[in-house]
Design a protein around this motif. Structure first.
Motif, PDB file in Angstrom:
ATOM      1  N   ALA A 226       0.832  -1.208   0.000  1.00 28.34           N
ATOM      2  CA  ALA A 226       0.000   0.000   0.000  1.00 28.34           C
ATOM      3  C   ALA A 226       0.862   1.252   0.000  1.00 28.34           C
ATOM      4  CB  ALA A 226      -0.927  -0.005   1.214  1.00 28.34           C
ATOM      5  N   GLY A 227       1.932   1.251   0.796  1.00 28.89           N
ATOM      6  CA  GLY A 227       2.806   2.415   0.861  1.00 28.89           C
ATOM      7  C   GLY A 227       3.455   2.728  -0.473  1.00 28.89           C
ATOM      8  N   VAL A 228       3.976   1.694  -1.147  1.00 28.28           N
ATOM      9  CA  VAL A 228       4.630   1.895  -2.445  1.00 28.28           C
ATOM     10  C   VAL A 228       3.631   2.406  -3.481  1.00 28.28           C
ATOM     11  CG1 VAL A 228       5.735   0.698  -4.384  1.00 28.28           C
ATOM     12  CG2 VAL A 228       6.480   0.227  -2.044  1.00 28.28           C
ATOM     13  N   LEU A 229       2.467   1.781  -3.540  1.00 30.05           N
ATOM     14  CA  LEU A 229       1.481   2.173  -4.552  1.00 30.05           C
ATOM     15  C   LEU A 229       0.981   3.599  -4.321  1.00 30.05           C
ATOM     16  CD1 LEU A 229      -0.669  -1.058  -5.005  1.00 30.05           C
ATOM     17  CD2 LEU A 229       1.190  -0.217  -6.444  1.00 30.05           C
ATOM     18  N   LEU A 230       0.749   3.967  -3.075  1.00 31.17           N
ATOM     19  CA  LEU A 230       0.246   5.309  -2.804  1.00 31.17           C
ATOM     20  C   LEU A 230       1.290   6.374  -3.101  1.00 31.17           C
ATOM     21  CD1 LEU A 230      -1.742   4.636   0.485  1.00 31.17           C
ATOM     22  CD2 LEU A 230      -2.686   5.176  -1.754  1.00 31.17           C
ATOM     23  N   ARG A 231       2.564   6.055  -2.871  1.00 28.95           N
ATOM     24  CA  ARG A 231       3.624   7.018  -3.182  1.00 28.95           C
ATOM     25  C   ARG A 231       3.787   7.221  -4.682  1.00 28.95           C
ATOM     26  NH1 ARG A 231       6.488   4.250   0.755  1.00 28.95           N
ATOM     27  NH2 ARG A 231       7.747   3.188  -0.836  1.00 28.95           N
ATOM     28  N   ARG A 232       3.650   6.147  -5.432  1.00 36.92           N
ATOM     29  CA  ARG A 232       3.977   6.197  -6.857  1.00 36.92           C
ATOM     30  C   ARG A 232       2.768   6.367  -7.773  1.00 36.92           C
ATOM     31  NH1 ARG A 232       8.097   1.241  -7.706  1.00 36.92           N
ATOM     32  NH2 ARG A 232       7.816   1.908  -9.879  1.00 36.92           N
ATOM     33  N   CYS A 233       1.576   6.237  -7.241  1.00 36.04           N
ATOM     34  CA  CYS A 233       0.367   6.284  -8.071  1.00 36.04           C
ATOM     35  C   CYS A 233      -0.570   7.359  -7.518  1.00 36.04           C
ATOM     36  CB  CYS A 233      -0.334   4.925  -8.086  1.00 36.04           C
ATOM     37  SG  CYS A 233       0.754   3.546  -8.505  1.00 36.04           S
ATOM     38  N   GLY A 234      -0.461   8.552  -8.063  1.00 32.14           N
ATOM     39  CA  GLY A 234      -1.199   9.686  -7.522  1.00 32.14           C
ATOM     40  C   GLY A 234      -2.706   9.576  -7.659  1.00 32.14           C
ATOM     41  N   GLY A 235      -3.194   8.812  -8.631  1.00 31.17           N
ATOM     42  CA  GLY A 235      -4.640   8.691  -8.833  1.00 31.17           C
ATOM     43  C   GLY A 235      -5.256   7.502  -8.128  1.00 31.17           C
ATOM     44  N   LEU A 236      -4.483   6.822  -7.285  1.00 31.57           N
ATOM     45  CA  LEU A 236      -4.959   5.599  -6.631  1.00 31.57           C
ATOM     46  C   LEU A 236      -5.461   5.896  -5.224  1.00 31.57           C
ATOM     47  CD1 LEU A 236      -5.112   2.415  -6.708  1.00 31.57           C
ATOM     48  CD2 LEU A 236      -2.885   2.451  -5.572  1.00 31.57           C
ATOM     49  N   ARG A 237      -6.596   5.281  -4.876  1.00 30.44           N
ATOM     50  CA  ARG A 237      -7.066   5.233  -3.488  1.00 30.44           C
ATOM     51  C   ARG A 237      -7.194   3.767  -3.081  1.00 30.44           C
ATOM     52  NH1 ARG A 237     -12.434   7.392  -2.919  1.00 30.44           N
ATOM     53  NH2 ARG A 237     -12.700   6.773  -5.098  1.00 30.44           N
ATOM     54  N   ILE A 238      -7.010   3.487  -1.814  1.00 33.62           N
ATOM     55  CA  ILE A 238      -7.071   2.117  -1.321  1.00 33.62           C
ATOM     56  C   ILE A 238      -8.072   2.027  -0.173  1.00 33.62           C
ATOM     57  CG2 ILE A 238      -5.795   0.242  -0.188  1.00 33.62           C
ATOM     58  CD1 ILE A 238      -3.297   1.164  -1.624  1.00 33.62           C
ATOM     59  N   LEU A 239      -8.927   1.025  -0.245  1.00 31.84           N
ATOM     60  CA  LEU A 239      -9.842   0.680   0.838  1.00 31.84           C
ATOM     61  C   LEU A 239      -9.449  -0.718   1.303  1.00 31.84           C
ATOM     62  CD1 LEU A 239     -12.395   1.096   2.575  1.00 31.84           C
ATOM     63  CD2 LEU A 239     -13.738   0.222   0.644  1.00 31.84           C
ATOM     64  N   ALA A 240      -9.000  -0.844   2.550  1.00 29.02           N
ATOM     65  CA  ALA A 240      -8.507  -2.122   3.059  1.00 29.02           C
ATOM     66  C   ALA A 240      -9.402  -2.614   4.189  1.00 29.02           C
ATOM     67  CB  ALA A 240      -7.069  -1.983   3.557  1.00 29.02           C
ATOM     68  N   THR A 241      -9.482  -3.934   4.343  1.00 30.81           N
ATOM     69  CA  THR A 241     -10.130  -4.524   5.518  1.00 30.81           C
ATOM     70  C   THR A 241      -9.099  -5.375   6.231  1.00 30.81           C
ATOM     71  OG1 THR A 241     -10.915  -6.596   4.510  1.00 30.81           O
ATOM     72  CG2 THR A 241     -12.278  -4.639   4.200  1.00 30.81           C
TER      73      THR A 241
END
Length: 760
Positions: A125-140
């Motif tokens: 999640a950390g890598v994707l959020l840093r490198r992908c500005g248009g991404l949001r993550i919803l986790a359970t």
């Protein structure tokens, strides 16, 4: 079957009404809009997954990655990449390829059940959020990921009657827990009602279960088999049974107690089936359950149905030929405990491995894997991961075959990096395996999938050599077909044709018309690339009838593109258009196939002198390729580029730019409608506008406001806004500024301005 995934995770539908979580949904939606990482945390059985699905919905920009069956954090990137639809890049780690592909997209990624892989999920999640500005993550998860910027939302128990003020019927039904219990009992017995006589018992049951949806679900499903008073007594006595081990933390005791209580109420046969299917980590069918349970399918089927009705299994919808099930992770954990306690773990695993090995051989030891086999392989992905890990220490042919099936699954979903790593390990560890030629063949295919042509050709030649030594025509035909495809991709067209010719010879004695048609289609494309159009036409026309009838959609679409390209080269423009049209309708959801058909239709338009249409379609194809992160090269790319360059020259710089811009805006249903419409019926976008709309557009291009336009044309601002909305729909634009830009480049102004008072 009465149970369902929704009900087992806390959602109960009465009409369209969602019971429970209304307030949580409002708060969570607000948090999801304002944060890039929202983690729903809470104990197993509290309904995190169902709440996440309600929040995320099923829109085109939502992707779900279900992680509960994974056992290693290293598997996370490729599973998420598969969910997102991303293939591994050349020489890249799966996480790097995933981040690069997602970087330009606006997506909501749901990471469901990642608590058991908390460190790996946090890193991903950390890598994707840093490198992908248009991404949001919803986790359970059962705990927070602890990633910078994370917002944590705790999913608690459902509201209980004590919190709603009294135990009267009306007050009790205002609580989510009682409403869910009553609805689930009503599913089994439509005559059931909450009355003054039973409301106290129902309230006590829900309070005893602490308002946890899964526990309430399990208890409610027993009504009918047991009376309410018996269920109440059983839950009270169950307090002495709950002695959780390490897998059951204190906040989980109520769910565990409810599952254990439900288990004790099962018949001995139901108990045996329940615990034995717990070793299946993903979805499973009746035949697989029969194997691990040592029962015949007809005897087993009603038992599975009974376990489903009691919410101890979840049926999976959407499968035509197979009945599929899964266990919720919390339920499966308890079943696995019981399997170990019964001393059945080893023998049950052995049964499951033997069944999966036999299935793997039937799936992968084939020249061509049809759509049914591909679906089955995808369905067994989670179980294959577990089986490969279980057999790794012992090694041998059984392990090789399972690993080969798993690698072929990863290749099928274009996760080439992980497939190559797995196959390389097998080749190092199992040099004497009788499946070695198959392993080398798939390793060659995976290398080619990443564009590593030197390695792919080397492995392909080794595979052919080993297959010849094995003297098995199926193995040889598979290796030769793979080598032919790789050589074509590498640019060695003569080598490709030699491999395809020998593959066809090997297939002659096997009687497989589909395999032969597949090779003929590949040969046709290579023949076309060498300029042997007549031979190419004969080959593809032999193959097409069989492929239309038997091949999976992606292969049919590819063959139809080949047919269209051959007709185009042979001067048959009408035949080419028909083939490209058919190819576009065969596989509309696959961007890779869609791009090729669009380019083919662009070539048809260019041949007919419709330069604007050609450039629009080619630009739409290019945009499709960019969105899908795949390109193309070789003779086809050269022909398309040359034709579009000529079309642009005929059209002129400004009009060519406008046509390309219009094509890039086309997507989805609008793109397909435009591509499939007959050119004679296709008007230039300007002609799609009414005279009044053209007036409005021209004034927008002059920079006038809606009020200014209204005053000049003698209409209300509301009418101007309505005209602009219709213009946006017709042109596929979203903002007023885009209309102004379009008008400046697309000659949108009318040649002669009508009177200011003209009525449209």
């Amino acid at each position: 079957m009465a149970g369902c995934l929704a009900s087992a995770t806390g959602r109960c539908d009465v009409g369209d009404r969602l019971i429970g979580r209304e307030q949580e949904l409002v708060r969570a939606r607000s948090l999801l809009r304002s944060s890039r990482l929202l983690t729903l945390v809470g104990p197993g059985g509290v309904g995190k997954t169902r709440l996440a699905r309600e929040l995320a919905g099923d829109g085109p920009d939502v992707r779900y990655a279900e992680l509960d069956s994974l056992s290693e954090a290293g598997q996370l990137p490729q599973v998420v990449a598969t969910a997102v639809g991303v293939c591994g890049g050349k020489g890249q780690q799966p996480l790097d390829a995933l981040a690069e592909a997602v970087a330009g997209q606006r997506l909501l990624l749901v990471l469901d059940n990642c608590g058991h892989l908390i460190d790996g999920a946090a890193r991903l999640a950390g890598v994707l959020l840093r490198r992908c500005g248009g991404l949001r993550i919803l986790a359970t998860s059962r705990e927070a990921l602890r990633v910078p910027g994370e917002v944590v939302f705790t999913v608690g128990q459902m509201s209980l009657p004590g919190q709603a003020g009294g135990h009267g019927i009306a007050a009790a039904l205002r609580s989510d827990a009682v409403a869910l219990f009553v609805a689930r009992v009503h599913d089994r017995d439509p005559r059931f009602r909450l009355t003054a006589q039973n409301v106290g018992v129902v309230v006590d049951i829900c309070q005893r279960l602490d308002g946890l949806p899964l526990a309430i679900e399990l208890a409610a499903r027993r009504v009918g088999d047991l009376g309410l008073a018996e269920i109440q007594a059983g839950l009270h006595s169950q307090a002495s049974l709950a002695n959780p081990g390490d897998q059951w933390p204190c906040w989980h005791t109520d769910v565990r107690a409810a599952i254990e209580w439900s288990y004790r109420l099962l018949t001995p046969t139901e108990q045996a089936v329940f615990r034995r299917v717990s070793m299946l980590f993903g979805r499973f069918g009746v035949d697989q359950a029969a194997a691990v349970c040592a029962m015949d399918a007809e005897t087993l089927r009603p038992v599975l149905s009974d376990l489903t009705a009691k919410s101890l299994l979840v049926p999976l919808a959407g499968e035509r030929r197979h009945e599929w099930f899964r266990q919720l992770n919390t339920v499966r954990s308890y079943g696995y405990e019981r399997l170990e306690a019964a001393g059945e773990l080893s023998i049950t695993w052995d049964r499951g491995i033997r069944w999966l090995t036999a299935l793997a051989e039937s799936l992968v030891a084939t020249v061509y894997m049809d759509e049914e086999k591909r679906r089955r392989l995808r369905a067994e992905g989670d179980n294959l991961i577990a089986a490969v890990g279980c057999t790794a220490a012992a090694g041998g042919d059984r392990h090789v075959l399972l690993a080969l099936a798993l690698a072929r699954h990863w290749i099928d979903v274009e996760q080439y990096s992980v497939a190559r790593a797995l196959l390389a390990r097998i080749l190092r560890r199992e040099p004497e395996s009788r499946y070695r030629a198959w392993v080398v063949t798939q390793a060659a295919w995976a290398a080619g999938g990443q564009g590593d042509w030197t390695e792919a050709v080397s492995l392909g030649e080794v595979a052919v050599s080993e297959a010849r030594a094995q003297r098995d025509p199926v193995t040889l035909a598979s290796a030769l077909t793979t080598l032919g495809t790789i050589q074509e991709g590498h640019g060695n067209l003569a080598g490709s044709l030699r491999a395809y010719d020998e593959a066809a010879e090997a297939l002659l004695g096997l009687g497989s018309s589909l395999d032969m048609a597949r090779v003929e289609a590949f040969r046709s494309w290579t023949l076309l690339s060498t300029g042997r159009v007549t031979e190419a036409r004969r080959a593809i026309e032999r193959a097409i009838p069989i492929l239309r009838e038997q091949a999976r959609p992606s292969l049919r679409a590819a063959a139809l593109h080949t047919l269209g390209a051959v007709y185009l080269a042979d001067g048959d423009t009408d035949g080419a258009e028909a083939a490209f049209d058919e190819g576009l309708t065969v596989s509309p959801g696959e961007a890779f196939a869609c791009a090729y058909q669009l380019e083919g239709l662009a070539m048809v338009a260019a041949k007919r002198g419709d330069a604007a249409r050609a450039l629009r379609l080619a630009a739409a194809a290019a945009a499709t390729r960019r969105r899908g992160h795949f390109g193309t090269s070789g003779p086809w790319r050269e022909r398309v580029d040359a034709a579009m360059a000529a079309a642009a020259e005929r059209l002129g710089l400004v009009k060519a730019a406008a046509a390309r811009a219009a094509g890039e805006r086309l997507a989805g249903d609008r793109l397909h409608a435009y591509a499939l419409a007959k050119p004679a019926a296709q008007a230039d976008p300007v002609s799609e506008l009414t005279s009044r709309e053209r007036q409005v557009v021209a004034l927008v291009a002059d920079g006038l406001t809606n009020r200014d336009i209204a005053e000049q044309l003698g209409m209300s601002t509301k009418t101007v806004a309505a005209h602009l909305e219709r213009v946006r729909i017709k042109l596929g634009l979203h903002r007023k500024a885009q209309i102004a830009v379009w008008a400046a480049t697309a000659s949108a102004r009318p040649a002669e301005q009508p009177s200011d008072r003209q009525v449209s």
